[in-house]
Design a protein around this motif. Structure first.
Motif, PDB file in Angstrom:
ATOM      1  N   ILE A   1       5.548 -39.523 -26.312  1.00 45.84           N
ATOM      2  CA  ILE A   1       6.590 -40.398 -26.371  1.00 45.84           C
ATOM      3  C   ILE A   1       5.798 -41.632 -26.491  1.00 45.84           C
ATOM      4  CG2 ILE A   1       8.721 -41.690 -25.024  1.00 45.84           C
ATOM      5  CD1 ILE A   1       8.984 -39.046 -23.681  1.00 45.84           C
ATOM      6  N   HIS A   2       6.277 -42.308 -27.452  1.00 45.45           N
ATOM      7  CA  HIS A   2       5.434 -43.727 -27.630  1.00 45.45           C
ATOM      8  C   HIS A   2       6.510 -44.961 -27.640  1.00 45.45           C
ATOM      9  CE1 HIS A   2       2.006 -41.909 -30.687  1.00 45.45           C
ATOM     10  NE2 HIS A   2       2.091 -41.681 -29.245  1.00 45.45           N
ATOM     11  N   ILE A   3       6.117 -45.794 -26.810  1.00 42.87           N
ATOM     12  CA  ILE A   3       7.302 -46.688 -26.535  1.00 42.87           C
ATOM     13  C   ILE A   3       6.587 -48.129 -26.531  1.00 42.87           C
ATOM     14  CG2 ILE A   3       8.633 -47.680 -24.556  1.00 42.87           C
ATOM     15  CD1 ILE A   3       7.882 -45.332 -22.827  1.00 42.87           C
ATOM     16  N   LEU A   4       7.409 -49.129 -27.456  1.00 47.74           N
ATOM     17  CA  LEU A   4       7.032 -50.242 -27.652  1.00 47.74           C
ATOM     18  C   LEU A   4       7.848 -51.246 -26.766  1.00 47.74           C
ATOM     19  CD1 LEU A   4       5.619 -52.583 -29.391  1.00 47.74           C
ATOM     20  CD2 LEU A   4       7.460 -52.620 -31.074  1.00 47.74           C
ATOM     21  N   ILE A   5       7.208 -52.237 -25.973  1.00 48.59           N
ATOM     22  CA  ILE A   5       7.917 -53.036 -25.081  1.00 48.59           C
ATOM     23  C   ILE A   5       7.595 -54.393 -25.805  1.00 48.59           C
ATOM     24  CG2 ILE A   5       8.144 -53.841 -22.563  1.00 48.59           C
ATOM     25  CD1 ILE A   5       6.447 -50.684 -23.051  1.00 48.59           C
ATOM     26  N   THR A   6       8.735 -55.150 -26.124  1.00 47.78           N
ATOM     27  CA  THR A   6       8.533 -56.351 -26.661  1.00 47.78           C
ATOM     28  C   THR A   6       9.574 -57.395 -26.590  1.00 47.78           C
ATOM     29  OG1 THR A   6       7.854 -57.455 -28.669  1.00 47.78           O
ATOM     30  CG2 THR A   6       9.253 -55.811 -28.980  1.00 47.78           C
ATOM     31  N   GLY A   7       9.459 -58.536 -27.065  1.00 47.52           N
ATOM     32  CA  GLY A   7      10.859 -59.388 -27.128  1.00 47.52           C
ATOM     33  C   GLY A   7      10.599 -60.668 -26.131  1.00 47.52           C
ATOM     34  N   SER A   8       9.786 -60.325 -24.774  1.00 47.40           N
ATOM     35  CA  SER A   8       9.730 -61.303 -23.975  1.00 47.40           C
ATOM     36  C   SER A   8       8.535 -60.601 -22.981  1.00 47.40           C
ATOM     37  CB  SER A   8      11.099 -60.972 -22.893  1.00 47.40           C
ATOM     38  OG  SER A   8      10.922 -61.778 -21.646  1.00 47.40           O
ATOM     39  N   LEU A   9       7.686 -61.853 -22.631  1.00 47.51           N
ATOM     40  CA  LEU A   9       6.657 -61.570 -21.883  1.00 47.51           C
ATOM     41  C   LEU A   9       7.202 -61.231 -20.413  1.00 47.51           C
ATOM     42  CD1 LEU A   9       3.960 -64.689 -22.522  1.00 47.51           C
ATOM     43  CD2 LEU A   9       3.692 -62.014 -22.543  1.00 47.51           C
ATOM     44  N   HIS A  10       8.244 -61.704 -19.811  1.00 43.81           N
ATOM     45  CA  HIS A  10       8.765 -61.419 -18.600  1.00 43.81           C
ATOM     46  C   HIS A  10       9.395 -59.786 -18.606  1.00 43.81           C
ATOM     47  CE1 HIS A  10       8.799 -65.562 -17.595  1.00 43.81           C
ATOM     48  NE2 HIS A  10       9.429 -65.939 -18.744  1.00 43.81           N
ATOM     49  N   LEU A  11       9.643 -59.415 -19.563  1.00 41.72           N
ATOM     50  CA  LEU A  11       9.979 -57.768 -19.707  1.00 41.72           C
ATOM     51  C   LEU A  11       8.716 -57.120 -19.476  1.00 41.72           C
ATOM     52  CD1 LEU A  11      12.116 -55.475 -20.546  1.00 41.72           C
ATOM     53  CD2 LEU A  11      11.283 -56.001 -22.824  1.00 41.72           C
ATOM     54  N   VAL A  12       7.707 -57.689 -20.322  1.00 41.44           N
ATOM     55  CA  VAL A  12       6.408 -56.827 -20.211  1.00 41.44           C
ATOM     56  C   VAL A  12       5.745 -57.083 -18.843  1.00 41.44           C
ATOM     57  CG1 VAL A  12       3.864 -57.141 -21.132  1.00 41.44           C
ATOM     58  CG2 VAL A  12       5.833 -57.331 -22.762  1.00 41.44           C
ATOM     59  N   GLY A  13       5.896 -58.044 -18.430  1.00 39.01           N
ATOM     60  CA  GLY A  13       5.425 -58.133 -17.023  1.00 39.01           C
ATOM     61  C   GLY A  13       5.975 -57.196 -15.951  1.00 39.01           C
ATOM     62  N   GLY A  14       7.558 -56.905 -16.225  1.00 34.50           N
ATOM     63  CA  GLY A  14       8.257 -56.132 -15.380  1.00 34.50           C
ATOM     64  C   GLY A  14       7.709 -54.580 -15.609  1.00 34.50           C
ATOM     65  N   VAL A  15       7.584 -54.411 -16.843  1.00 34.03           N
ATOM     66  CA  VAL A  15       7.142 -53.131 -17.042  1.00 34.03           C
ATOM     67  C   VAL A  15       5.598 -52.719 -16.460  1.00 34.03           C
ATOM     68  CG1 VAL A  15       6.252 -51.672 -18.926  1.00 34.03           C
ATOM     69  CG2 VAL A  15       8.182 -52.634 -19.212  1.00 34.03           C
ATOM     70  N   LEU A  16       4.731 -53.796 -16.508  1.00 33.01           N
ATOM     71  CA  LEU A  16       3.310 -53.652 -16.083  1.00 33.01           C
ATOM     72  C   LEU A  16       3.472 -53.463 -14.466  1.00 33.01           C
ATOM     73  CD1 LEU A  16       1.375 -56.254 -18.351  1.00 33.01           C
ATOM     74  CD2 LEU A  16       1.136 -53.686 -18.151  1.00 33.01           C
ATOM     75  N   LYS A  17       4.323 -54.173 -13.835  1.00 26.51           N
ATOM     76  CA  LYS A  17       4.633 -53.768 -12.376  1.00 26.51           C
ATOM     77  C   LYS A  17       4.567 -52.377 -11.911  1.00 26.51           C
ATOM     78  CE  LYS A  17       7.556 -55.105  -8.685  1.00 26.51           C
ATOM     79  NZ  LYS A  17       8.051 -53.673  -8.308  1.00 26.51           N
ATOM     80  N   HIS A  18       5.500 -51.669 -12.959  1.00 23.61           N
ATOM     81  CA  HIS A  18       5.768 -50.253 -12.484  1.00 23.61           C
ATOM     82  C   HIS A  18       4.763 -49.413 -13.131  1.00 23.61           C
ATOM     83  CE1 HIS A  18       9.564 -51.059 -11.018  1.00 23.61           C
ATOM     84  NE2 HIS A  18      10.165 -51.747 -11.914  1.00 23.61           N
ATOM     85  N   ILE A  19       4.169 -49.697 -14.214  1.00 22.51           N
ATOM     86  CA  ILE A  19       3.174 -48.860 -14.565  1.00 22.51           C
ATOM     87  C   ILE A  19       1.666 -48.980 -14.520  1.00 22.51           C
ATOM     88  CG2 ILE A  19       4.881 -48.145 -16.556  1.00 22.51           C
ATOM     89  CD1 ILE A  19       2.905 -49.762 -18.358  1.00 22.51           C
ATOM     90  N   ASP A  20       1.410 -50.066 -13.981  1.00 20.47           N
ATOM     91  CA  ASP A  20       0.206 -50.377 -13.578  1.00 20.47           C
ATOM     92  C   ASP A  20       0.241 -50.958 -12.360  1.00 20.47           C
ATOM     93  OD1 ASP A  20      -2.383 -51.335 -13.514  1.00 20.47           O
ATOM     94  OD2 ASP A  20      -2.263 -52.859 -14.923  1.00 20.47           O
ATOM     95  N   PRO A  21       0.187 -50.313 -11.194  1.00 18.95           N
ATOM     96  CA  PRO A  21       0.305 -50.584  -9.820  1.00 18.95           C
ATOM     97  C   PRO A  21      -0.577 -51.616  -9.345  1.00 18.95           C
ATOM     98  CG  PRO A  21       0.574 -48.365 -10.012  1.00 18.95           C
ATOM     99  CD  PRO A  21       0.034 -48.591 -11.244  1.00 18.95           C
ATOM    100  N   ALA A  22      -1.989 -51.680  -9.952  1.00 16.74           N
ATOM    101  CA  ALA A  22      -3.024 -52.498  -9.553  1.00 16.74           C
ATOM    102  C   ALA A  22      -2.573 -53.955  -9.774  1.00 16.74           C
ATOM    103  CB  ALA A  22      -4.408 -52.035 -10.476  1.00 16.74           C
ATOM    104  N   SER A  23      -1.816 -54.128 -10.845  1.00 19.32           N
ATOM    105  CA  SER A  23      -1.394 -55.532 -11.071  1.00 19.32           C
ATOM    106  C   SER A  23      -0.391 -56.191 -10.179  1.00 19.32           C
ATOM    107  CB  SER A  23      -0.494 -55.534 -12.521  1.00 19.32           C
ATOM    108  OG  SER A  23       0.722 -54.788 -12.412  1.00 19.32           O
ATOM    109  N   SER A  24       0.125 -55.488  -9.048  1.00 18.17           N
ATOM    110  CA  SER A  24       0.767 -55.950  -8.093  1.00 18.17           C
ATOM    111  C   SER A  24       0.124 -56.175  -6.816  1.00 18.17           C
ATOM    112  CB  SER A  24       2.209 -55.113  -7.817  1.00 18.17           C
ATOM    113  OG  SER A  24       2.651 -54.854  -8.998  1.00 18.17           O
TER     114      SER A  24
END
Length: 623
Positions: free
Chosen positions: A599-622
């Motif tokens: 599954i390939h997922i493009l997340i775009t349109g908002s840096l705030h959206l990207v940040g919210g995604v990173l919070k969940h998929i990259d635990p180290a960022s939190s």
């Protein structure tokens, strides 16, 4: 009222969305509850479907609004948080006893909706020059002076697209030379601390907390003598960054402009060592103007007399404006060469950031860092006031390594979690979306060639503010997604203490309406018509077309990711994460995702959206 009592009051203030307050005529009532009592605001709903949607959203959120429960448990801290008026200077003020990082963040968030700050913004809108005047006043109230900023050896960068990446390249190059760097950027992705970096790393929570209360306390102490005014969110963070860099004794500070340039609060800088302007385009038109010429005039406002400046190739009309601005200010301005023109001993230059458009940013960074180094080593070197293409410098091995080592999360970033690959790019303008599409199609094709079976493509999109979502979505059509998923910039639709990602300037209603509009635009682009939708999640929010399952709207980022990945991302499959139940009929439509090899997922349109995604998929960022 004492300062600590005011903090306690702010902690007890919350906004409730109550389902019983939606009447038959489609009118919403916001009930704002605080220690002062309750007030009600009625307003019409923009679309008929939002009423039941908001009811569902409330049911998801009723377990507690973000930070409210957490703050209540910590109200006792206020009694221990006395701030003595004897600590007048931010340079000597100690850290406030027992104050924690989340206390600082929640207090910072009050500056998003501070009534006096909003009134000040309205007052200054017709007189933008007042913005810098106000910023100087806040700086002085915080115990700083513009003269002190001269000692930060600043590199000042603006632009529409690529200014953050340019700063990241520049900072990495100079850090590679062994200098102690400061880097101020915006927005943050996951945590506010990301905006203020020392040697490439966000300042720690303890350091942020200490310096936050020093600056905030000084401003709070002096507000009664200044008509009760406090700086708005971005202004405060800019002052905080200057204070941190001075206290931490950095060798240089790379400062990214917030919006525009001429009247941006970072432009109180008097004597930067060098300035840069990345690619220009149309964005923030209500503030900067609706033509490329007006925007170029604003961006050129960071030029300073006899301070060297560099820019990348620009549209002809924009370049003419920049030349005129440089001439007016006696500022020497040069146009950077193409990256291919640089001759390094190692051969072609390799960049740590993906995307063809990053090559112009890298060239600008080479010129900025080279000029800064020249001034450091040859302080008496003068620069002629001319506008022309400069001679091509030869990058040193340290510069080459700096370009290759640069990291800048959320921009052309790829993360692979087992069968799921995330392509993250915070593109939010037409030009940046064009670059994003080019990067995604090229990079995703490479990944698909290595896949052992079928690949499902999914778009996760959101856009904010005045941006033309429909136009950006049209640019994404050639990517041929199997699903287009839309959600607001809400990380989780449950109680959470992630105050770093709270935004009080946009209502939940407006965010959800925007998602519905985006979903509708996507369907119209595909010729599917504007059909009605049905609720997707039981007792929650999300929408899906009746005829086709190619568009979906979810109430938050986590629920969208969980549906898209179908339990195939081990990070999201963590049992500690709540899962919203989806109707069986809708789950059946996810067969394509379940059966695909990847599954390939493009997340775009908002840096705030990207940040919210990173919070969940990259635990180290939190952390």
């Amino acid at each position: 009222m004492k300062w600590e009592r005011q903090l306690a009051l702010r902690r007890r203030t919350k906004i409730q969305i109550e389902p019983e307050l939606y009447n038959q005529s489609g009118v919403c009532r916001d009930v704002i509850t605080s220690a002062h009592g309750t007030s009600q605001i009625w307003r019409p709903l923009p679309v008929t479907s939002v009423g039941p949607i908001m009811v569902c959203m409330w049911r998801v959120l009723q377990r507690g609004s973000i930070c409210t429960a957490w703050l209540r448990k910590r109200d006792w801290l206020c009694g221990l948080a006395g701030l003595s008026a004897t600590h007048y200077s931010t340079k000597t003020a100690p850290q406030i006893p027992r104050m924690e990082y989340q206390d600082a963040i929640c207090t910072l968030n009050t500056l998003q909706t501070n009534a006096s700050a909003l009134e000040q913004v309205r007052r200054e809108r017709g007189h933008p020059q007042l913005q810098l005047q106000a910023m100087r006043g806040y700086l002085e109230r915080a115990g700083l002076t513009v003269e002190e900023l001269d000692h930060l050896n600043i590199i000042h960068v603006t632009g529409t697209k690529g200014k953050g990446s340019t700063c990241a390249f520049t900072e990495q190059i100079l850090r590679s030379y062994g200098f102690r760097t400061g880097f101020y950027s915006s927005p943050h992705l996951v945590q506010v601390r990301e905006r203020i970096r020392i040697n490439g790393q966000p300042i720690g929570k303890e350091l942020f907390t200490k310096y936050f209360w020093q600056v905030y306390g000084r401003l709070e102490e002096t507000k009664d003598a200044h008509r009760g005014t406090m700086p708005a969110y971005f202004r405060f963070l800019t002052i905080l960054a200057f204070h941190v860099f001075l206290q931490e004794k950095v060798d240089l500070a790379v400062i990214e402009v917030g919006i525009g340039g001429a009247y941006d609060c970072t432009n109180i800088i008097r004597r930067p060592w060098v300035c840069g302007i990345s690619s220009l385009g149309i964005d923030h038109t209500q503030i900067l103007g609706d033509t490329i010429e007006k925007i170029a005039w604003q961006k050129g406002g960071i030029f300073k007399p006899r301070v060297p400046a560099f820019t990348v190739r620009q549209p002809e009309n924009a370049m003419d404006v920049l030349k005129d601005r440089a001439k007016e200010m006696s500022c020497p301005l040069w146009v950077c060469p193409d990256l291919e023109d640089y001759q390094a001993d190692c051969g072609p230059l390799h960049l740590g950031l993906a995307g063809q458009h990053q090559r112009a940013n890298a060239s600008l960074a080479l010129q900025l860092s080279h000029t800064w180094l020249q001034r450091r080593c040859l302080p008496d070197k003068s620069f002629p006031a001319s506008v022309e293409h400069i001679g091509v410098l030869k990058p040193t091995p340290i510069m080459v390594k700096g370009l290759a080592d640069t990291e800048w999360p959320g921009r052309n970033q790829t993360l692979k979690h087992g069968a799921v690959t995330y392509f993250l790019d915070g593109a939010h303008t037409m030009r940046s979306m064009q670059a994003c599409v080019h990067w995604f199609r090229e990079t995703a094709a490479q990944h698909e060639r290595m896949a052992s079976g079928t690949v499902a493509r999914v778009l996760l999109f959101n856009a904010t503010g005045e941006r033309d979502s429909a136009a950006m979505l049209k640019l994404l059509l050639p990517c041929h997604f199997d699903f287009a998923v839309f959600c607001p910039n809400i990380t989780e639709a449950i109680a959470s203490c992630n105050a770093d990602q709270q935004n009080f300037n946009v209502s939940v209603e407006n965010m959800l309406t925007r998602c519905l509009d985006n979903e509708r635009s996507w369907r119209l682009h595909h010729g599917q018509g504007d059909n009605s939708t049905e609720l997707l999640i039981d007792n929650g929010l999300s929408l899906v077309p009746k005829k086709k399952a190619d568009t979906l709207v979810f109430p938050c980022i986590l629920s969208a990711l969980q549906w898209i990945t179908q339990g195939r991302d081990p990070v999201l499959a963590d049992s500690s994460k709540s899962v919203l139940e989806v109707k069986p009929s809708i789950m059946a439509k996810a067969a394509l995702l379940c059966n695909a090899t990847e599954i390939h997922i493009l997340i775009t349109g908002s840096l705030h959206l990207v940040g919210g995604v990173l919070k969940h998929i990259d635990p180290a960022s939190s952390k």
